[in-house]
Design an enzyme around this catalytic site. Structure first.
Site, PDB file in Angstrom:
ATOM      1  N   SER A 102       0.831  -1.207   0.000  1.00 41.23           N
ATOM      2  CA  SER A 102       0.000   0.000   0.000  1.00 41.23           C
ATOM      3  C   SER A 102       0.863   1.253   0.000  1.00 41.23           C
ATOM      4  CB  SER A 102      -0.896   0.014   1.239  1.00 41.23           C
ATOM      5  OG  SER A 102      -1.626   1.224   1.288  1.00 41.23           O
TER       6      SER A 102
ATOM      7  N   TYR B 210      -2.479  -0.352   9.981  1.00 42.01           N
ATOM      8  CA  TYR B 210      -2.586  -0.852   8.604  1.00 42.01           C
ATOM      9  C   TYR B 210      -1.241  -0.718   7.892  1.00 42.01           C
ATOM     10  CZ  TYR B 210      -3.977  -0.987   3.690  1.00 42.01           C
ATOM     11  OH  TYR B 210      -4.059  -1.293   2.348  1.00 42.01           O
TER      12      TYR B 210
END
Ligand code: NJP
Length: 245
Positions: free
Chosen positions: A142, A155
């Site tokens: 990500s 995350y």
């Protein structure tokens, strides 16, 4: 794309979003795809559509937080197609929220899926890759791990843990195995749907609607890495909307 034809490629999180788009793209370019996710009905429909279009696919209900499920998915690839060329660890969750909310169960779930899920995939595929003398790990990470922002700490932490693990794996892997990380920015998928904090979810959805790019953009980046000759190891690819700051 010649180097994709005939390859046997596992894709986790193939029941929607980036995983589904990647499965369709690779299958359309001649790969034999093996699909894993928890929603088996979606996988069955996708498998039928790929097969009807002249491709080859198999699927198994897979929860990547369960080591035995990853072992089973690799076994399915070997039973059905006789080899395993690549494992795309794509299944992931972004249950983002500020630390003060102490959503510890969300933290644990992200660690279980985004981090341990990838490790279980490595544990299942690495012995097969070693035996064969070839193999390719592809991890969907990500941009949250590249630009650290509030609410995305855990995350991003899971994604950057995989980034670190992948670099060590690459160095240990030697001249026969490849390791690629693909880091997407905002992509049009159901990613925000599972978010548990309503304000953060609304913010992300609004941003998504403004700037997100189609999942096919990520599928093409994955295909680029897999499609290289065996002695070309693509390390990191970042694909984000032009408008993403
Ligand atoms: O999200 P979504 P994306 N075991 O929600 C599966 C990263 N990313 O395609 O199990 C097995 O549409 C779930 O399947 P199911 C992100 O971190 C995205 O966008 O049936 N599978 C579904 O197929 C992730 O790593 C954006 O519910 C599990 C899939 O994961 C990857 O892209 C931005 C599972 C999720 O599909 C794909 O996400 C970014 C489990 N335990 C990174 N739990 C973005 N979209 O903007 C979930 O920076 N899945």
């Amino acid at each position: 794309m010649d180097n994709i034809t005939g390859k046997v490629i596992i894709i986790t999180g193939a029941s929607g979003g980036i995983g589904e788009a990647t499965a369709r793209f690779l299958a359309a370019h001649g790969a034999r795809v093996v699909l894993g996710a928890r929603r088996a009905e979606q996988l069955q429909t996708l498998t039928e559509q790929i097969t009807q279009a002249g491709g080859q696919a198999a699927f198994a209900r897979t929860d990547v937080s369960q080591r035995a499920d990853l072992t089973g998915l690799v076994e399915l690839a070997l039973e059905r197609f006789g080899q395993l060329d690549a494992l795309i660890s794509n299944a992931g969750l972004g249950l983002i929220s500020p630390f003060d909310e102490l959503r510890v169960e969300d933290w644990e779930q992200m660690i279980d899926v985004n981090l341990k899920g990838v490790l279980y995939g490595i544990a299942a595929a690495l012995p097969v890759f070693r035996r064969q003398g070839f193999g390719h790990f592809v991890n969907i990470l990500s941009t949250a791990g590249l630009q650290i922002v509030p609410t995305m700490g855990v995350y991003a932490g899971t994604k950057n843990a995989v980034r670190t693990i992948a670099e060590a794996l690459r160095q240990e892997a030697g001249p026969q195995l490849r390791v690629t990380n693909v880091s997407p920015g905002f992509v049009h998928t159901d990613f925000a749907e599972t978010m548990t904090n309503p304000e953060v979810k609304a913010q992300i959805l609004a941003r998504h609607d403004q700037i997100a790019i189609p999942p096919e953009a990520i599928a093409q980046a994955v295909a680029y890495a897999i499609g290289q000759p065996a002695n070309v190891d693509v390390g990191d690819i970042v694909v984000r909307p032009t408008a993403q700051s």
